[in-house]
Design a protein around this motif. Structure first.
Motif, mmCIF file in Angstrom:
data_model
loop_
_atom_site.group_PDB
_atom_site.id
_atom_site.type_symbol
_atom_site.label_atom_id
_atom_site.label_comp_id
_atom_site.label_asym_id
_atom_site.label_seq_id
_atom_site.Cartn_x
_atom_site.Cartn_y
_atom_site.Cartn_z
ATOM 1 N N TYR A 126 3.456 -32.441 23.973
ATOM 2 C CA TYR A 126 3.847 -33.081 25.215
ATOM 3 C C TYR A 126 2.968 -32.679 26.386
ATOM 4 N N CYS A 127 2.618 -33.654 27.170
ATOM 5 C CA CYS A 127 1.847 -33.499 28.404
ATOM 6 C C CYS A 127 0.425 -32.992 28.172
ATOM 7 N N ASN A 128 -0.091 -33.059 26.947
ATOM 8 C CA ASN A 128 -1.448 -32.560 26.718
ATOM 9 C C ASN A 128 -2.478 -33.391 27.466
ATOM 10 N N SER A 129 -2.145 -34.607 27.840
ATOM 11 C CA SER A 129 -3.078 -35.433 28.605
ATOM 12 C C SER A 129 -3.246 -34.905 30.033
ATOM 13 N N LEU A 130 -2.371 -34.028 30.462
ATOM 14 C CA LEU A 130 -2.458 -33.452 31.809
ATOM 15 C C LEU A 130 -3.113 -32.076 31.826
ATOM 16 N N TRP A 131 -3.551 -31.596 30.664
ATOM 17 C CA TRP A 131 -4.207 -30.302 30.607
ATOM 18 C C TRP A 131 -5.582 -30.414 31.252
ATOM 19 N N SER A 132 -5.734 -29.897 32.439
ATOM 20 C CA SER A 132 -7.042 -29.970 33.090
ATOM 21 C C SER A 132 -7.544 -28.601 33.522
ATOM 22 N N PHE B 4 -5.792 -41.620 26.605
ATOM 23 C CA PHE B 4 -5.997 -43.058 26.715
ATOM 24 C C PHE B 4 -4.681 -43.764 27.031
ATOM 25 N N SER B 5 -3.618 -43.365 26.375
ATOM 26 C CA SER B 5 -2.311 -43.979 26.579
ATOM 27 C C SER B 5 -1.813 -43.774 28.010
ATOM 28 N N LEU B 6 -1.862 -42.536 28.504
ATOM 29 C CA LEU B 6 -1.399 -42.265 29.868
ATOM 30 C C LEU B 6 -2.290 -42.953 30.894
ATOM 31 N N ARG B 7 -3.588 -42.846 30.712
ATOM 32 C CA ARG B 7 -4.516 -43.463 31.667
ATOM 33 C C ARG B 7 -4.328 -44.980 31.726
ATOM 34 N N SER B 8 -4.108 -45.606 30.591
ATOM 35 C CA SER B 8 -3.874 -47.051 30.552
ATOM 36 C C SER B 8 -2.593 -47.413 31.302
ATOM 37 N N ARG B 9 -1.546 -46.625 31.091
ATOM 38 C CA ARG B 9 -0.283 -46.905 31.786
ATOM 39 C C ARG B 9 -0.432 -46.734 33.287
ATOM 40 N N VAL B 10 -1.172 -45.704 33.716
ATOM 41 C CA VAL B 10 -1.389 -45.481 35.152
ATOM 42 C C VAL B 10 -2.195 -46.633 35.743
ATOM 43 N N THR C 199 0.602 -46.611 42.256
ATOM 44 C CA THR C 199 -0.545 -47.320 42.844
ATOM 45 C C THR C 199 -1.136 -46.515 43.987
ATOM 46 N N SER C 200 -0.294 -45.939 44.814
ATOM 47 C CA SER C 200 -0.761 -45.121 45.937
ATOM 48 C C SER C 200 -1.530 -43.894 45.447
ATOM 49 N N VAL C 201 -0.989 -43.215 44.443
ATOM 50 C CA VAL C 201 -1.663 -42.033 43.871
ATOM 51 C C VAL C 201 -2.979 -42.451 43.228
ATOM 52 N N ARG C 202 -2.960 -43.565 42.488
ATOM 53 C CA ARG C 202 -4.151 -44.049 41.781
ATOM 54 C C ARG C 202 -5.289 -44.359 42.745
ATOM 55 N N GLN C 203 -4.969 -44.793 43.945
ATOM 56 C CA GLN C 203 -6.001 -45.153 44.923
ATOM 57 C C GLN C 203 -6.497 -43.960 45.737
ATOM 58 N N GLY C 204 -5.847 -42.818 45.598
ATOM 59 C CA GLY C 204 -6.239 -41.630 46.352
ATOM 60 C C GLY C 204 -7.435 -40.917 45.739
ATOM 61 N N SER C 205 -8.142 -40.173 46.582
ATOM 62 C CA SER C 205 -9.335 -39.468 46.115
ATOM 63 C C SER C 205 -8.990 -38.356 45.122
ATOM 64 N N ALA C 206 -7.782 -37.786 45.215
ATOM 65 C CA ALA C 206 -7.379 -36.735 44.279
ATOM 66 C C ALA C 206 -7.316 -37.281 42.859
ATOM 67 N N VAL D 91 -9.013 -40.153 41.811
ATOM 68 C CA VAL D 91 -10.330 -40.674 41.442
ATOM 69 C C VAL D 91 -11.323 -39.558 41.126
ATOM 70 N N CYS D 92 -11.320 -38.501 41.914
ATOM 71 C CA CYS D 92 -12.315 -37.432 41.762
ATOM 72 C C CYS D 92 -11.734 -36.099 41.293
ATOM 73 N N GLY D 93 -10.460 -36.056 41.006
ATOM 74 C CA GLY D 93 -9.790 -34.802 40.674
ATOM 75 C C GLY D 93 -10.097 -34.289 39.277
ATOM 76 N N PRO D 94 -9.616 -33.073 38.989
ATOM 77 C CA PRO D 94 -9.898 -32.435 37.708
ATOM 78 C C PRO D 94 -9.304 -33.169 36.505
ATOM 79 N N ILE D 95 -8.160 -33.793 36.698
ATOM 80 C CA ILE D 95 -7.561 -34.508 35.560
ATOM 81 C C ILE D 95 -8.437 -35.692 35.179
ATOM 82 N N GLN D 96 -8.881 -36.454 36.174
ATOM 83 C CA GLN D 96 -9.746 -37.612 35.890
ATOM 84 C C GLN D 96 -11.059 -37.158 35.240
ATOM 85 N N GLN D 97 -11.615 -36.062 35.701
ATOM 86 C CA GLN D 97 -12.855 -35.549 35.122
ATOM 87 C C GLN D 97 -12.646 -35.151 33.662
ATOM 88 N N ARG D 98 -11.528 -34.489 33.370
ATOM 89 C CA ARG D 98 -11.225 -34.093 31.999
ATOM 90 C C ARG D 98 -11.009 -35.329 31.125
#
Length: 128
Positions: free
Chosen positions: A29-35, A86-92, A101-108, A110-117
């Motif tokens: 569980y939540c392994n997609s958030l391991w950054s 892939f599953s979580l990112r697709s849902r987001v 939508t608000s979180v998705r459009q924020g710089s955190a 787009v450029c944050g550690p989770i997105q980089q991972r």
């Protein structure tokens, strides 16, 4: 606990053992958030995941993990993590929820550690 489980299931068929492996070792569980985990920590987790499969099948520790996963039709930890990401990112990306939508459009996001991972897991980087 693993030693007890090994004895307990030693007479089960390979199909039953693989069913047990899928049901208990795919649900990370939540392994997609391991950054923030270090590479060494993730590698230890991978070794543990590989050892569980080998012990369940009664294979020696030194045998090839890749071969054990391939021959038994189960996913290794890398595949499980990529699928989760892939599953979580697709849902987001497809969500119409205003908060997401608000979180998705924020710089955190787009450029944050989770997105980089996520990008590191999903896209193979070509080597020189």
């Amino acid at each position: 606990m693993l030693r007890c489980s090994k004895r307990k299931f030693s007479y089960c068929s390979r199909e039953v053992k693989m069913g047990l492996f899928r049901s208990h070792c795919y649900s990370i569980y939540c392994n997609s958030l391991w950054s923030r985990y270090k590479v060494a920590t993730l590698n230890r987790h991978k070794v543990c995941h590989n050892d569980i499969l080998k012990r369940l099948l009664g294979l020696p520790r030194w045998c090839s993990s890749s071969l054990a996963f391939a021959r038994n039709g189960v996913n290794n930890l890398g595949v499980i993590r990529r699928h989760s990401v892939f599953s979580l990112r697709s849902r987001v990306e497809l969500s119409a929820n205003s908060i997401i939508t608000s979180v998705r459009q924020g710089s955190a996001y787009v450029c944050g550690p989770i997105q980089q991972r996520w990008l590191g897991l999903l896209f193979v980087q070509s080597v020189g």
